[in-house]
Design an enzyme around this catalytic site. Sequence first.
Site, PDB file in Angstrom:
ATOM      1  NE  ARG A  87      38.709  45.148  38.845  1.00 20.29           N
ATOM      2  CZ  ARG A  87      39.746  45.485  38.128  1.00 20.29           C
ATOM      3  NH1 ARG A  87      40.361  46.617  38.360  1.00 20.29           N
ATOM      4  NH2 ARG A  87      40.187  44.699  37.184  1.00 20.29           N
ATOM      5  CG  ASP A 246      36.663  34.718  35.611  1.00 27.91           C
ATOM      6  OD1 ASP A 246      37.329  33.784  35.147  1.00 27.91           O
ATOM      7  OD2 ASP A 246      37.173  35.776  36.021  1.00 27.91           O
ATOM      8  CG  ASP A 256      35.400  41.059  32.880  1.00 27.45           C
ATOM      9  OD1 ASP A 256      34.592  42.012  32.941  1.00 27.45           O
ATOM     10  OD2 ASP A 256      35.644  40.328  33.857  1.00 27.45           O
TER      11      ASP A 256
HETATM   12  P1  AMP Z   1      39.803  39.988  36.336  1.00 33.83           P
HETATM   13  O1  AMP Z   1      41.165  39.414  36.184  1.00 33.83           O
HETATM   14  O2  AMP Z   1      39.752  41.498  36.246  1.00 33.83           O
HETATM   15  O3  AMP Z   1      38.820  39.347  35.413  1.00 33.83           O
HETATM   16  O4  AMP Z   1      39.332  39.667  37.824  1.00 33.83           O
HETATM   17  C1  AMP Z   1      39.302  38.388  38.393  1.00 33.83           C
HETATM   18  C2  AMP Z   1      38.654  38.472  39.752  1.00 33.83           C
HETATM   19  O5  AMP Z   1      39.398  39.331  40.618  1.00 33.83           O
HETATM   20  C3  AMP Z   1      37.224  38.985  39.757  1.00 33.83           C
HETATM   21  O6  AMP Z   1      36.518  38.309  40.770  1.00 33.83           O
HETATM   22  C4  AMP Z   1      37.430  40.461  40.086  1.00 33.83           C
HETATM   23  O7  AMP Z   1      36.292  41.044  40.646  1.00 33.83           O
HETATM   24  C5  AMP Z   1      38.568  40.391  41.073  1.00 33.83           C
HETATM   25  N1  AMP Z   1      39.368  41.624  41.100  1.00 33.83           N
HETATM   26  C6  AMP Z   1      40.219  42.082  40.168  1.00 33.83           C
HETATM   27  N2  AMP Z   1      40.791  43.234  40.535  1.00 33.83           N
HETATM   28  C7  AMP Z   1      40.287  43.538  41.755  1.00 33.83           C
HETATM   29  C8  AMP Z   1      40.468  44.603  42.683  1.00 33.83           C
HETATM   30  N3  AMP Z   1      41.313  45.615  42.441  1.00 33.83           N
HETATM   31  N4  AMP Z   1      39.767  44.568  43.831  1.00 33.83           N
HETATM   32  C9  AMP Z   1      38.932  43.564  44.092  1.00 33.83           C
HETATM   33  N5  AMP Z   1      38.708  42.531  43.285  1.00 33.83           N
HETATM   34  C10 AMP Z   1      39.372  42.502  42.121  1.00 33.83           C
HETATM   35 MG    MG Z   2      36.974  39.398  34.992  1.00 31.86          MG
END
Ligand code: AMP
Ligand code: MG
Length: 478
Positions: A87, A246, A256
Amino acid sequence: MKLTHLYATELNETVTQVYPDLPEDLQLKLVNHPHARELSLPQDWWSDNTLVRLLKDTEFCLSRQAVAQKYGGYQFGHWNPLLGDGRGLLLGEVENQTHQRIDLHLKGAGQTPYSRQGDGRAVLRSTLREYIGSEALFHLGIPSSRALCLFDSTETVLREMPETAAMMIRTAPSHLRFGHFEYYYHSGDSANLTRLFEHTFIHHFPEVLSQANPHQALLKAIVLRTARMVALWQAYGFVHGVMNTDNMSVHGITFDFGPYAFIDNFVSNAVFNHTDHQGRYAFDQQPGVALWNLNALAQAFSGYCSTDELKQTLMLFEPTFMSCYQQLMATRLGFSESNEQSLALVNGFLSMLANQQRDYHKLFRKLSGQDLHQKESAMRDDFIDRSEFDSWWQQYRHYRLASGDPSAQSALMDSVNPVVVARTHHLQYAIDAAKEGDYAVTRELLQALQSPFDAKWLSTQWADGPIEETAVSLSCSS
Ligand code: AMP
Ligand code: MG
């Protein structure tokens, strides 16, 4: 403005070009003008919603070559190769006034090939939390990504409940995560791993190129920076919440922002992320997790360094973390030097805060105002067990009086003990008002967080802890 697309062109096999897909009726609501000036960005972007109109144009310089980056990551200890910008889009790099290249990254701009089941959106609540949190850390002196601007919209997206879609542009020296290197290592793609290293050396760590083993020198730089960042988190009571690899930056900046929090009352194993049932990312686990993550990253260096070189480099984490943490904690108590006595006093103070569940930030700040010549300090009333405080106070005041000039010590303490931190309930005020279209609270909070050590905030609500300590639980990936 000097804009480049070096990552997108030099690592073109590792990215996917994606045009931003903006939420409906997007409105620019917050701009970090000092930061925009540092990046020499055009002034006209910030008036009359101009930037929104520009971003819709696929020929606009920031939209034309926007890319989603591919990476993987160890999530709660398990390798996941399926991650990437789901996103977020890298819009390009701009040169700041000190000639460093800085990434512009748009968060919440629609789906990409790495979205999996996600909608590509970010919600106002979490976007505002990231905006405020990253600026708060930066002004405390804790390395962090930064916030450039924030937009809200009339689009509703579904999370645990319907929420407003929002978008922000954040900046960082790069968006290179541990998970970038891990992904190309684990997928056996040595050509792209090599390109990634070359790009990282040339554009971000040029000093390592003159070292005997640039890969080892790079790993060392990442270890040292990460150790320092986590030492600052521990000293200031910051809980990141999702230290998956990540979410770890190779620059050793806080990155993040999800279910992060500053602790209020001191609880050493505090967890705020409601999906972290095991407490893997609890406050007191963060240094160990950072080292675990560095070990995972080191595997990606194994083709370029011997096992001994990797081990020796990783061994630098602990002493770097300890010296940085101990020095800062000694300073927070007014001592210019960290030694056995000052450390015993730090530990004594922390265990009183923990045993009696007292406010971490307020009580550190309050110490500088106490009269060391008094056998009894008024601060005893801040503790339930006053006699525990009294005996600590005797040792503390004697050692301070023996260590130097009390007023110079107090000035030093006030320069490192903040009056304001981005507490969860403050963030919630800002979010509640913003949901009603009122960003004045956010602006006021941001203003306080820009000079967190300034005594002028002591008489404001931003110096206050929460009225009632309620269990805080925050959600990930919103
Ligand atoms: P995060 O927990 O925010 O670090 O995200 C972990 C993974 O999920 C990463 O690859 C993000 O890009 C993906 N991600 C999180 N929220 C969304 C969303 N609403 N739409 C698409 N991908 C998401
Ligand atoms: Mg992330």
